[in-house]
Design an enzyme around this catalytic site. Sequence first.
Site, mmCIF file in Angstrom:
data_model
loop_
_atom_site.group_PDB
_atom_site.id
_atom_site.type_symbol
_atom_site.label_atom_id
_atom_site.label_comp_id
_atom_site.label_asym_id
_atom_site.label_seq_id
_atom_site.Cartn_x
_atom_site.Cartn_y
_atom_site.Cartn_z
ATOM 1 N N LYS A 22 18.738 11.323 13.357
ATOM 2 C CA LYS A 22 18.760 11.604 11.872
ATOM 3 C C LYS A 22 17.428 11.575 11.134
ATOM 4 O O LYS A 22 17.024 12.564 10.267
ATOM 5 C CB LYS A 22 19.553 10.376 11.178
ATOM 6 C CG LYS A 22 19.365 10.333 9.529
ATOM 7 C CD LYS A 22 20.111 9.105 9.306
ATOM 8 C CE LYS A 22 19.487 7.873 9.213
ATOM 9 N NZ LYS A 22 18.769 7.406 8.159
ATOM 10 N N ARG A 101 17.272 7.726 0.320
ATOM 11 C CA ARG A 101 15.823 7.353 0.076
ATOM 12 C C ARG A 101 14.854 8.873 0.839
ATOM 13 O O ARG A 101 13.988 9.099 0.081
ATOM 14 C CB ARG A 101 15.480 6.104 0.942
ATOM 15 C CG ARG A 101 14.212 6.143 0.673
ATOM 16 C CD ARG A 101 13.529 4.607 1.330
ATOM 17 N NE ARG A 101 12.194 4.703 1.651
ATOM 18 C CZ ARG A 101 11.240 4.342 0.842
ATOM 19 N NH1 ARG A 101 11.674 4.265 -0.492
ATOM 20 N NH2 ARG A 101 9.829 4.556 0.869
ATOM 21 N N CYS A 125 18.841 2.496 1.505
ATOM 22 C CA CYS A 125 19.208 1.162 2.284
ATOM 23 C C CYS A 125 18.405 0.041 1.453
ATOM 24 O O CYS A 125 17.331 0.122 0.672
ATOM 25 C CB CYS A 125 18.702 1.101 3.527
ATOM 26 S SG CYS A 125 19.939 1.847 4.588
ATOM 27 N N ARG A 130 10.723 -0.931 -1.017
ATOM 28 C CA ARG A 130 10.406 0.421 -0.408
ATOM 29 C C ARG A 130 9.759 1.180 -1.375
ATOM 30 O O ARG A 130 10.468 2.276 -1.931
ATOM 31 C CB ARG A 130 11.642 0.992 0.144
ATOM 32 C CG ARG A 130 12.225 0.091 1.150
ATOM 33 C CD ARG A 130 13.426 0.552 2.044
ATOM 34 N NE ARG A 130 13.085 1.633 3.029
ATOM 35 C CZ ARG A 130 13.960 2.203 3.722
ATOM 36 N NH1 ARG A 130 15.222 1.951 3.491
ATOM 37 N NH2 ARG A 130 13.293 3.071 4.784
ATOM 38 N N PRO A 131 8.389 1.060 -1.986
ATOM 39 C CA PRO A 131 7.920 1.668 -2.923
ATOM 40 C C PRO A 131 7.516 2.991 -2.297
ATOM 41 O O PRO A 131 7.567 3.366 -1.024
ATOM 42 C CB PRO A 131 6.811 0.771 -3.270
ATOM 43 C CG PRO A 131 6.229 0.187 -2.239
ATOM 44 C CD PRO A 131 7.764 -0.068 -1.279
ATOM 45 N N VAL A 132 6.998 4.034 -3.356
ATOM 46 C CA VAL A 132 6.754 5.418 -2.715
ATOM 47 C C VAL A 132 5.299 5.661 -3.079
ATOM 48 O O VAL A 132 4.933 6.772 -3.182
ATOM 49 C CB VAL A 132 7.450 6.431 -3.280
ATOM 50 C CG1 VAL A 132 9.005 6.514 -2.525
ATOM 51 C CG2 VAL A 132 7.548 6.705 -4.578
ATOM 52 N N ASP A 314 14.225 -0.433 13.143
ATOM 53 C CA ASP A 314 15.646 -0.222 13.096
ATOM 54 C C ASP A 314 16.572 -0.408 14.128
ATOM 55 O O ASP A 314 17.783 -0.256 14.151
ATOM 56 C CB ASP A 314 15.714 1.428 12.891
ATOM 57 C CG ASP A 314 15.361 1.912 11.841
ATOM 58 O OD1 ASP A 314 15.133 1.311 10.532
ATOM 59 O OD2 ASP A 314 15.138 3.153 11.629
#
Length: 427
Positions: A22, A101, A125, A130-132, A314
């Site tokens: 994925k 995301r 998730c 989880r900033p960008v 993961d």
Amino acid sequence: MDKILIKGGSPLFGCIQISGAKNAALPLMAASLLTDAPIVLHNLPHLADISTMANLLTHHGVNISMTGEAGDGGHTGRALKLKASKIKNTTAPYELVRRMRASILVLGPLLARTGEARVSLPGGCAIGARPVDLHLKGLSQLGVKIQMEEGYVTASAPHGLKGTKFTFPIVSVGATENLLMAACLANGETVLTNVAREPEVGDLAECLIKMGAKINGIGTDTLVIQGQRTLSGTEHIVVPDRIEAGTYAMAAALTGGDIILKGPRMELLQAVLDKLGEAGVSVQKTEGGIQVKRNGKLKGVDVMTEPFPGFPTDLQAQMTALMSIAEGAAMITESIFENRFMHIPELARMGANVTVHGASSLVRGVGELIGAPVMATDLRASASLVLAGLVAKGETTVNRVYHIDSGYERIEEKLAACGANIERLDV
Ligand code: UD1
């Protein structure tokens, strides 16, 4: 909403075919925005996230059609042809982006192709902030003007992107992919340092090279890209999913089974297989696959998640499930995400003895787990609860199965084919 019901206690025996990854498929699909020529991707997994990306790309103007049947060329996944003759719309709306995301991966390609993009800030998730910011910092180095308004990143580069030097302050898979794709159509040379070396980044880079991109340094921490005016079409086979393979390897180990994983590349899983070996699990290369079996007892081993080639974050939750019935104790340290222990209270409800201390969890092995109704909070957390259910005494019901469906193709069918007592309930 679907649930998964598991009656634990059956060891797994048989073969499991590993699907395409994925996390490789999503950026590869986004790369179709970079060219007006067709990109054919083989071995795509059947997953909700793939459909979400397909919907988003269709919205931008990519024409997507099925091509060939599953099984063509020995791959189980389907093949899609993606052709972005013209970009019709450069806005990635909240309704589509909030589901996944990885939608942020359209930002770099849209900018590179059209000089503008408006992308909603992603959801995804719930495993930390989880900033960008790194995606945006890197793109502004490439000459993009960025504004944040009403939950959207509005970006423009009316005179095109300019090659640059950018060093990532921390390793980010998604930001590496976004900048890599953008740099392929920038004017001049781009040097990206401290990039993610994950195999999915390498898979993207190899496909981009087939499209005519000039990229050096694949697999190292520095990528050097000579920007091209245009890219062409190509065909590409998505790399096998090392996280899916690792999950089933742990399922075999947990249940005291003996399975063959068909398709995964052993070298992409080395850190995981080494830990399984230390824990007393036998791992052997076979023709076209990996055999995983356990006869003896499981031993507690310490694990720290790290960027590739380290132990993948993961697989952290699944490893915790495995360690929950090992002899002795295991210290599991999460160094990538700050809030990735949501599976622990649920595992505790099944009898696991785990204490969280900051970024580490101390797992003290127990004699057995007991089945219970549990609730998955994110994709890999859900997988860990399924694994725990396979070995727990009695019945386990895993709720909120849509998380699993975003990342595992037919998980209950693949496990049931190896003797697990597992079914999906449509309630
Ligand atoms: C990808 C994977 C995900 C995996 C993760 C880490 C996909 C679709 N998803 O996610 O399954 O768990 O890599 O291997 O490939 N960060 C920032 N600023 C940014 C970007 C990231 O601070 O702009 C931080 C994140 O919060 C996190 C760390 O960097 O703490 C690593 O995240 P990143 O590698 O970017 O993860 P994703 O690409 O989102």
